[in-house]
Design a protein around this motif. Structure first.
Motif, PDB file in Angstrom:
ATOM      1  N   GLU A  46      20.151  91.792  38.970  1.00 46.40           N
ATOM      2  CA  GLU A  46      21.102  92.002  37.638  1.00 46.40           C
ATOM      3  C   GLU A  46      21.989  91.132  37.259  1.00 46.40           C
ATOM      4  O   GLU A  46      22.544  90.301  37.996  1.00 46.40           O
ATOM      5  N   LYS A  47      22.053  91.279  36.008  1.00 46.00           N
ATOM      6  CA  LYS A  47      23.407  90.185  35.264  1.00 46.00           C
ATOM      7  C   LYS A  47      24.595  90.396  35.992  1.00 46.00           C
ATOM      8  O   LYS A  47      25.307  91.542  36.270  1.00 46.00           O
ATOM      9  N   GLN A  48      25.544  89.254  35.994  1.00 46.92           N
ATOM     10  CA  GLN A  48      26.924  89.225  36.108  1.00 46.92           C
ATOM     11  C   GLN A  48      27.758  88.408  35.443  1.00 46.92           C
ATOM     12  O   GLN A  48      27.127  87.430  34.771  1.00 46.92           O
ATOM     13  N   PHE A  49      28.861  88.782  35.265  1.00 45.46           N
ATOM     14  CA  PHE A  49      29.827  88.020  34.375  1.00 45.46           C
ATOM     15  C   PHE A  49      30.486  86.919  35.315  1.00 45.46           C
ATOM     16  O   PHE A  49      30.927  87.028  36.490  1.00 45.46           O
ATOM     17  N   GLY A  50      30.774  85.654  34.623  1.00 48.89           N
ATOM     18  CA  GLY A  50      31.686  84.500  35.413  1.00 48.89           C
ATOM     19  C   GLY A  50      32.253  83.784  34.355  1.00 48.89           C
ATOM     20  O   GLY A  50      32.269  84.342  33.194  1.00 48.89           O
ATOM     21  N   PHE A  51      32.637  82.595  34.597  1.00 52.17           N
ATOM     22  CA  PHE A  51      33.408  81.574  33.686  1.00 52.17           C
ATOM     23  C   PHE A  51      32.885  80.272  34.062  1.00 52.17           C
ATOM     24  O   PHE A  51      32.472  79.994  35.053  1.00 52.17           O
ATOM     25  N   HIS A  52      33.101  79.483  32.975  1.00 48.45           N
ATOM     26  CA  HIS A  52      32.950  78.058  33.011  1.00 48.45           C
ATOM     27  C   HIS A  52      34.139  77.279  32.427  1.00 48.45           C
ATOM     28  O   HIS A  52      34.804  77.793  31.363  1.00 48.45           O
ATOM     29  N   ALA A  53      34.474  76.007  32.892  1.00 50.76           N
ATOM     30  CA  ALA A  53      35.346  75.219  32.167  1.00 50.76           C
ATOM     31  C   ALA A  53      35.193  73.755  32.744  1.00 50.76           C
ATOM     32  O   ALA A  53      34.793  73.499  33.686  1.00 50.76           O
ATOM     33  N   GLY A  54      35.683  72.870  31.592  1.00 52.04           N
ATOM     34  CA  GLY A  54      35.387  71.689  32.004  1.00 52.04           C
ATOM     35  C   GLY A  54      35.900  70.626  30.889  1.00 52.04           C
ATOM     36  O   GLY A  54      36.454  71.022  29.887  1.00 52.04           O
ATOM     37  N   ILE A  55      35.450  69.490  30.834  1.00 48.46           N
ATOM     38  CA  ILE A  55      35.706  68.280  29.877  1.00 48.46           C
ATOM     39  C   ILE A  55      34.204  67.698  29.246  1.00 48.46           C
ATOM     40  O   ILE A  55      33.504  68.047  29.870  1.00 48.46           O
ATOM     41  N   PHE A  56      34.634  67.182  27.852  1.00 46.07           N
ATOM     42  CA  PHE A  56      33.320  66.468  27.332  1.00 46.07           C
ATOM     43  C   PHE A  56      33.840  65.440  26.707  1.00 46.07           C
ATOM     44  O   PHE A  56      35.040  65.378  26.362  1.00 46.07           O
ATOM     45  N   ALA A  57      32.926  64.514  26.170  1.00 45.75           N
ATOM     46  CA  ALA A  57      33.117  63.391  25.397  1.00 45.75           C
ATOM     47  C   ALA A  57      32.024  63.540  24.499  1.00 45.75           C
ATOM     48  O   ALA A  57      30.787  63.635  24.657  1.00 45.75           O
ATOM     49  N   ASN A  58      32.381  63.578  23.214  1.00 45.64           N
ATOM     50  CA  ASN A  58      31.513  63.589  21.894  1.00 45.64           C
ATOM     51  C   ASN A  58      31.364  62.211  21.405  1.00 45.64           C
ATOM     52  O   ASN A  58      32.296  61.485  20.894  1.00 45.64           O
ATOM     53  N   ILE A  59      30.010  61.665  21.483  1.00 39.70           N
ATOM     54  CA  ILE A  59      29.880  60.149  20.969  1.00 39.70           C
ATOM     55  C   ILE A  59      28.930  60.108  20.031  1.00 39.70           C
ATOM     56  O   ILE A  59      27.648  60.472  20.277  1.00 39.70           O
ATOM     57  N   GLY A  60      29.351  59.803  18.636  1.00 41.21           N
ATOM     58  CA  GLY A  60      28.522  59.739  17.583  1.00 41.21           C
ATOM     59  C   GLY A  60      27.571  58.501  17.515  1.00 41.21           C
ATOM     60  O   GLY A  60      27.833  57.258  17.714  1.00 41.21           O
TER      61      GLY A  60
END
Length: 200
Positions: A46-60
């Motif tokens: 069955e499905k369960q809830f969690g979380f996620h977090a972090g950093i990113f770089a957006n490069i055009g």
């Protein structure tokens, strides 16, 4: 004359660097996850809830296309109902995920897709308050893909919805007597998140 040419080249180079930097933004993201195991041998999960977090770089890359590598901590896994009990057995997997997303942008609105690799950092099985380390039951590397959409500018707040699908089997194979067993189950996660971009 040489000084004039060198000065023009220097000015042109600096303006090119400034333009390139304007197409790059860094950011933070965090949100909730709805995760599960899917596949031929995953019907009882069955499905369960969690979380996620972090950093990113957006490069055009162009006006319409951007490349967004990320480094995320992601909770995944699934739950199993226990027969004759109101309790559930929850397998919680903790990954360091590296999504490599390609964005198609339309004035802030974006559609994304790309590959992803996850490194298993920890895994726990929990029933009530009892917890057991089960990292040895799961594969250390999880290969997958992502697809999603959202709204994100080069600076300020953004929002997105993403699907992560696993390609490789999540559990390690094991041997019983002369028989090797490989569970046909993979990770999946729906992620709803907020972003904050720092300038471009």
């Amino acid at each position: 004359m040489k000084k004039v040419v060198l000065s023009l080249l220097l000015i042109g180079g600096l303006s090119g660097v400034a333009h390139a930097q304007s197409d790059v933004s860094l950011g933070l993201k965090a949100g909730g996850s709805l995760t599960d195991f899917v596949g031929a041998d995953a019907a009882f999960y069955e499905k369960q809830f969690g979380f996620h977090a972090g950093i990113f770089a957006n490069i055009g890359i162009t006006q319409l296309v951007a490349f967004q590598p990320e480094l995320l901590y992601s909770q995944k896994g699934a739950a199993q109902p226990l027969t004759g009990s109101n309790e559930k057995l929850i397998d919680r997997l903790h990954y360091v995920d590296v999504p490599l997303a390609f964005h198609v942008n339309a004035d802030g609105l974006f559609f994304e897709a790309g590959p992803q690799v996850g490194i298993l950092a920890a895994a726990k099985s929990k029933v009530g308050s009892a917890s057991t380390d089960i990292k040895g039951r799961y594969n250390d590397v999880d290969l997958g893909y992502l697809a999603g959409l959202g709204y994100q500018r080069k600076s300020g707040l953004g929002i997105g919805l993403r699907y992560n699908g696993g390609i490789t089997k999540v559990q390690q194979k094991f041997t019983v007597g002369n028989t090797t067993i490989q569970a046909r189950s993979r990770n999946e996660a729906f992620q709803l998140y907020l972003t904050y971009s720092f300038g471009g």
